[in-house]
Design a protein around this motif. Structure first.
Motif, mmCIF file in Angstrom:
data_model
loop_
_atom_site.group_PDB
_atom_site.id
_atom_site.type_symbol
_atom_site.label_atom_id
_atom_site.label_comp_id
_atom_site.label_asym_id
_atom_site.label_seq_id
_atom_site.Cartn_x
_atom_site.Cartn_y
_atom_site.Cartn_z
ATOM 1 N N ALA A 1 5.522 2.325 -3.730
ATOM 2 C CA ALA A 1 5.580 0.871 -3.556
ATOM 3 C C ALA A 1 7.012 0.368 -3.639
ATOM 4 N N ALA A 2 7.847 1.019 -4.416
ATOM 5 C CA ALA A 2 9.241 0.601 -4.542
ATOM 6 C C ALA A 2 10.042 0.948 -3.296
ATOM 7 N N VAL A 3 9.774 2.106 -2.708
ATOM 8 C CA VAL A 3 10.548 2.553 -1.554
ATOM 9 C C VAL A 3 10.027 1.950 -0.252
ATOM 10 N N PHE A 4 8.718 1.924 -0.088
ATOM 11 C CA PHE A 4 8.100 1.412 1.139
ATOM 12 C C PHE A 4 7.369 0.108 0.830
ATOM 13 N N ASP A 5 8.103 -0.876 0.341
ATOM 14 C CA ASP A 5 7.493 -2.079 -0.202
ATOM 15 C C ASP A 5 6.663 -2.873 0.796
ATOM 16 N N TRP A 6 7.194 -3.195 1.965
ATOM 17 C CA TRP A 6 6.421 -4.028 2.887
ATOM 18 C C TRP A 6 5.278 -3.254 3.532
ATOM 19 N N ILE A 7 5.434 -1.948 3.702
ATOM 20 C CA ILE A 7 4.334 -1.129 4.232
ATOM 21 C C ILE A 7 3.223 -1.030 3.187
ATOM 22 N N TRP A 8 3.600 -0.889 1.930
ATOM 23 C CA TRP A 8 2.631 -0.840 0.833
ATOM 24 C C TRP A 8 1.854 -2.147 0.761
ATOM 25 N N ALA A 9 2.564 -3.276 0.915
ATOM 26 C CA ALA A 9 1.899 -4.578 0.878
ATOM 27 C C ALA A 9 0.934 -4.740 2.058
ATOM 28 N N LEU A 10 1.318 -4.258 3.230
ATOM 29 C CA LEU A 10 0.401 -4.298 4.378
ATOM 30 C C LEU A 10 -0.843 -3.449 4.119
ATOM 31 N N TRP A 11 -0.644 -2.288 3.529
ATOM 32 C CA TRP A 11 -1.767 -1.388 3.231
ATOM 33 C C TRP A 11 -2.786 -2.063 2.312
#
Length: 80
Positions: free
Chosen positions: A26-36
């Motif tokens: 979540a820290a590294v891929f923050d916006w992708i994690w939020a989309l998921w």
């Protein structure tokens, strides 16, 4: 190491266990994690923040380590 969970109950009475703590993904891929997780507004804000950060680092001719460090620092500071 023991994982910690919080237990929630939804409208139907079903119990759901959600893990607590820091997520490096979540820290590294923050916006992708939020989309998921279907956090539409948060993912849009994080995407715009990442785009501005990327443009700033590109204009400053930062190397690949600069991008990686900036992304990790952003994730840690936001607390994603």
């Amino acid at each position: 190491m023991t994982r910690r969970y919080e237990i929630y109950r939804n409208e139907t009475g079903e119990r759901i266990a959600v893990p607590c703590g820091f997520s490096i993904m979540a820290a590294v891929f923050d916006w992708i994690w939020a989309l998921w997780l279907r956090l539409w507004l948060e993912s849009a804000v994080l995407f715009i923040l990442n785009a501005v950060l990327f443009a700033t680092l590109y204009a400053a001719k930062s190397g690949p380590y600069g991008y990686a460090i900036a992304q990790i620092l952003q994730g840690v500071l936001i607390g994603a």
